[in-house]
Structure formats: structure tokens, C-alpha cells
Design a protein around this motif. Structure first.
Motif, short mmCIF file in Angstrom:
data_model
loop_
_atom_site.label_atom_id
_atom_site.label_comp_id
_atom_site.label_asym_id
_atom_site.label_seq_id
_atom_site.Cartn_x
_atom_site.Cartn_y
_atom_site.Cartn_z
N GLY A 129 -17.73 34.92 -22.31
CA GLY A 129 -18.26 34.51 -21.02
C GLY A 129 -17.61 33.28 -20.42
O GLY A 129 -18.15 32.67 -19.52
N VAL A 130 -16.44 32.91 -20.91
CA VAL A 130 -15.76 31.74 -20.36
C VAL A 130 -14.75 32.24 -19.34
O VAL A 130 -13.66 32.66 -19.68
N PHE A 134 -14.21 40.94 -13.91
CA PHE A 134 -13.28 41.08 -15.03
C PHE A 134 -13.93 40.58 -16.32
O PHE A 134 -13.90 41.23 -17.35
N ASN A 135 -14.56 39.40 -16.24
CA ASN A 135 -15.18 38.82 -17.42
C ASN A 135 -16.42 39.60 -17.87
O ASN A 135 -16.75 39.62 -19.04
N LYS A 136 -17.09 40.24 -16.94
CA LYS A 136 -18.24 41.07 -17.31
C LYS A 136 -17.78 42.29 -18.10
O LYS A 136 -18.39 42.67 -19.09
N LYS A 137 -16.67 42.88 -17.67
CA LYS A 137 -16.13 44.07 -18.36
C LYS A 137 -15.43 43.70 -19.66
O LYS A 137 -15.51 44.42 -20.64
N PHE A 138 -14.75 42.55 -19.66
CA PHE A 138 -14.02 42.07 -20.84
C PHE A 138 -14.52 40.65 -21.14
O PHE A 138 -13.90 39.66 -20.77
N PRO A 139 -15.67 40.54 -21.80
CA PRO A 139 -16.35 39.24 -21.93
C PRO A 139 -15.60 38.18 -22.73
O PRO A 139 -15.91 37.00 -22.62
#
Length: 161
Positions: A158-159, A49-54
Motif C-alpha cells: 500500500g505504499v 495501480f496500487n490497488k491491483k498490485f498492492p
């Protein structure tokens, strides 16, 4: 007659090129969706999820976390990253979720409740390190639009944990 032979040879060459071109592998396309099923670990889901929506992160909690938030309590119902969704979901639930950029935040959060019986929140971290859950008008935004807005507003990237 020599001209006819040359034309036939030219056609064969052209056909051979087309065949070769048609057999070339297309470059791999980036996945536009995140597929979520019961066998996915919570940590893997959060990283994807964080990779797609950083500029966003996804909190997945036990269902009683919703009540904690309503009462204004500190949320302590977060599911450990090494657990699969199937191992923590409500017994009478099951299915799959697809996460894409055009999905509204409120729709994603509701799907986690409906499909898995889990409480999910889309969150973000401001430039000064403060963390917030989305609510109200923010829940009406799509994931892609809100991620872009967070980027423009200087939120931390990236958090996810």
C-alpha cells in the motif's frame, strides 16, 4: 389421462424456473485490467495501480526524468497527482494503455513512453522502507509475478506515494 396433464404442468414449471434463472443478474466481475487514457489523473492511476498490485507502485514522470536517472540524479520530474495524462503528455502523442497482471514491467514502461511520451517506473518499497525502481532482470517479470515476489519478500504493502 391424468398422468399426461401432470407431465405438461411439470414442464411448464421447469420452463418457468429456467426463465427466472436466466434473467438473474450475474455477480459483478472484478476488473482484470486498468484502462489508462489521457483524461485519467495521475493520482487516480497510481491508486488504481496500487490497488491491483498492492506491493508495487507506479511513478509517472516528465520525459526528462529518464535522463536524470541515467545521470544518477535524484528524480524530481514526478508529475503532480492532480494533473491528467493529456495535460502533461508529449504534444504529438496520444492513445490508451491497458494494464494487466500478465504484462511485463518493461512493456508497461515502454508503452508510457510510446503512447504518452512520459517516463514511467514500477517501484517497490522493501520491509525496511527503502525504495527501488525495477531494472534489468526485474523488468522481464510480469506485474503479477513481481507483486507476488514482493509480497513473499516482505515488501511494504500500500505504499504508493
Amino acid at each position: 389421462m391424468a398422468i399426461a396433464k401432470k407431465t405438461a404442468a411439470a414442464k411448464k414449471t421447469t420452463t418457468a424456473k429456467k426463465t427466472t434463472t436466466a434473467k438473474k443478474a450475474e455477480p459483478a466481475k472484478k476488473a482484470t485490467e486498468i484502462s489508462v487514457s489521457g483524461n485519467k489523473k495521475v493520482g487516480t492511476l497510481r491508486k488504481e495501480f496500487n490497488k491491483k498490485f498492492p506491493y508495487l507502485n507506479l511513478w509517472v514522470c516528465y520525459s526528462y526524468g529518464r535522463d536524470m536517472v541515467k545521470r544518477g540524479e535524484t528524480l524530481s520530474a514526478e508529475i503532480p497527482d492532480d494533473r491528467t495524462l493529456a495535460s502533461v503528455r508529449r504534444a504529438d502523442s496520444g492513445g490508451d494503455i491497458s494494464i494487466s497482471g500478465n504484462k511485463k514491467i518493461k512493456s508497461l514502461e515502454k508503452e508510457f513512453d510510446t503512447v504518452f511520451g512520459l517516463y514511467a517506473q514500477v517501484c517497490y518499497t522493501t520491509a525496511d522502507g527503502k525504495r527501488y525502481y525495477t531494472m534489468g532482470a526485474l523488468d522481464e517479470k510480469t506485474l503479477a509475478a513481481f507483486n507476488e515476489e514482493c509480497e513473499k519478500n516482505g515488501c511494504k504493502k500500500g505504499v504508493w506515494k
